[in-house]
Write a protein that holds these residues in place. Structure first.
Motif, PDB file in Angstrom:
ATOM      1  N   HIS A 130     -48.338  59.580  62.779  1.00  0.00           N
ATOM      2  CA  HIS A 130     -46.885  59.516  62.926  1.00  0.00           C
ATOM      3  C   HIS A 130     -46.253  60.898  63.103  1.00  0.00           C
ATOM      4  N   LEU A 131     -47.060  61.885  63.470  1.00  0.00           N
ATOM      5  CA  LEU A 131     -46.528  63.238  63.627  1.00  0.00           C
ATOM      6  C   LEU A 131     -45.621  63.378  64.851  1.00  0.00           C
ATOM      7  N   ASN A 132     -45.646  62.398  65.731  1.00  0.00           N
ATOM      8  CA  ASN A 132     -44.740  62.433  66.886  1.00  0.00           C
ATOM      9  C   ASN A 132     -43.426  61.722  66.610  1.00  0.00           C
ATOM     10  N   ASP A 133     -43.302  61.144  65.399  1.00  0.00           N
ATOM     11  CA  ASP A 133     -42.063  60.451  65.033  1.00  0.00           C
ATOM     12  C   ASP A 133     -40.954  61.468  64.751  1.00  0.00           C
ATOM     13  N   THR A 134     -39.750  60.964  64.606  1.00  0.00           N
ATOM     14  CA  THR A 134     -38.611  61.855  64.342  1.00  0.00           C
ATOM     15  C   THR A 134     -38.707  62.520  62.978  1.00  0.00           C
ATOM     16  N   ASP A 135     -39.440  61.900  62.045  1.00  0.00           N
ATOM     17  CA  ASP A 135     -39.600  62.495  60.715  1.00  0.00           C
ATOM     18  C   ASP A 135     -40.941  63.243  60.579  1.00  0.00           C
ATOM     19  N   LYS A 136     -41.276  64.025  61.599  1.00  0.00           N
ATOM     20  CA  LYS A 136     -42.550  64.744  61.663  1.00  0.00           C
ATOM     21  C   LYS A 136     -42.825  65.554  60.399  1.00  0.00           C
ATOM     22  N   ASP A 137     -41.850  66.308  59.921  1.00  0.00           N
ATOM     23  CA  ASP A 137     -42.067  67.152  58.745  1.00  0.00           C
ATOM     24  C   ASP A 137     -42.406  66.311  57.515  1.00  0.00           C
ATOM     25  N   PHE A 138     -41.727  65.181  57.366  1.00  0.00           N
ATOM     26  CA  PHE A 138     -41.996  64.272  56.254  1.00  0.00           C
ATOM     27  C   PHE A 138     -43.435  63.750  56.337  1.00  0.00           C
ATOM     28  N   GLN A 139     -43.844  63.335  57.530  1.00  0.00           N
ATOM     29  CA  GLN A 139     -45.195  62.812  57.731  1.00  0.00           C
ATOM     30  C   GLN A 139     -46.248  63.899  57.487  1.00  0.00           C
ATOM     31  N   TRP A 140     -45.949  65.099  57.944  1.00  0.00           N
ATOM     32  CA  TRP A 140     -46.872  66.220  57.751  1.00  0.00           C
ATOM     33  C   TRP A 140     -47.028  66.514  56.257  1.00  0.00           C
ATOM     34  N   ASP A 141     -45.916  66.510  55.528  1.00  0.00           N
ATOM     35  CA  ASP A 141     -45.969  66.708  54.073  1.00  0.00           C
ATOM     36  C   ASP A 141     -46.771  65.599  53.397  1.00  0.00           C
ATOM     37  N   ASN A 142     -46.575  64.362  53.857  1.00  0.00           N
ATOM     38  CA  ASN A 142     -47.355  63.243  53.317  1.00  0.00           C
ATOM     39  C   ASN A 142     -48.851  63.451  53.542  1.00  0.00           C
ATOM     40  N   ALA A 143     -49.209  63.875  54.738  1.00  0.00           N
ATOM     41  CA  ALA A 143     -50.622  64.107  55.057  1.00  0.00           C
ATOM     42  C   ALA A 143     -51.211  65.149  54.116  1.00  0.00           C
TER      43      ALA A 143
END
Length: 196
Positions: A130-143
């Motif tokens: 989901h790194l291409n989603d609008t909430d990329k930073d959130f997804q990156w932090d989750n990862a």
């Protein structure tokens, strides 16, 4: 000039052209292979365990190419497989005859920790997708959070064996397998941390 004729020239061209094309394609393919391998070698230098990184990821160089997301995903897939294999191995050790109640308890706890680790690795992969989603930073932090939790779970498994009376051979086998999972997860986390 001897036996030169346009017919012989065409025949020679028809013979040499495919050979030259094959040589050219082979050279291009080899150059791409070297580029892909060099990419993985350079990326492995940022990990905590670069030799393990090379050993596990170089076979996937043609798939990864120079794509950092594919590199992360491949490292995570390898860690997932390792965690599953370790969970199976620990489970099999728990079936051995003559196992003590302390070993049984430690193994049961460890299997739970490994199941958590597999879940968290899969969640890491999900966040990466989901790194291409609008909430990329959130997804990156989750990862990053999920990948870090894997290391905590693996250490928790080992802690369960440190303060209990456990057969040294069983302890050594589990320690080696868990250490391997931890190293793979650590390398994957290094790639994730250096994505952006």
């Amino acid at each position: 000039m001897g036996n030169y004729s346009p017919h012989n020239s065409k025949k020679l061209t028809k013979t040499l052209l495919p050979i030259l094309l094959l040589l050219l394609l082979s050279t291009i393919s080899q150059a791409q292979g070297n580029t892909n391998s060099n990419y993985i070698k350079s990326k492995c230098n940022i990990t905590t365990y670069p030799s393990l990184c090379l050993k596990t990821l170089l076979p996937y160089a043609s798939y990864v190419q120079t794509n950092p997301i594919k590199l992360c995903d491949t490292a995570l897939d390898i860690a997932i497989d390792s965690a599953k294999n370790t969970s199976h191995m620990v489970s099999e050790l728990g079936k051995n005859k003559g196992i003590t109640k302390y070993e049984t308890a430690a193994i049961k706890d460890c299997i739970g920790d490994l199941k958590d680790a597999v879940y968290e690795l899969k969640e890491t992969l999900g966040a990466m997708n989901h790194l291409n989603d609008t909430d990329k930073d959130f997804q990156w932090d989750n990862a990053k959070t999920y990948a870090s939790a894997v290391i905590s779970d693996a250490n928790s498994c080992l802690d369960g064996f440190s303060d209990r009376k456990v057969n040294p051979d069983v302890k050594a086998k589990i320690n080696d397998a868990i250490s391997y999972v931890t190293k793979l997860a650590s390398n994957a986390l290094a790639f994730i941390n250096h994505l952006y």
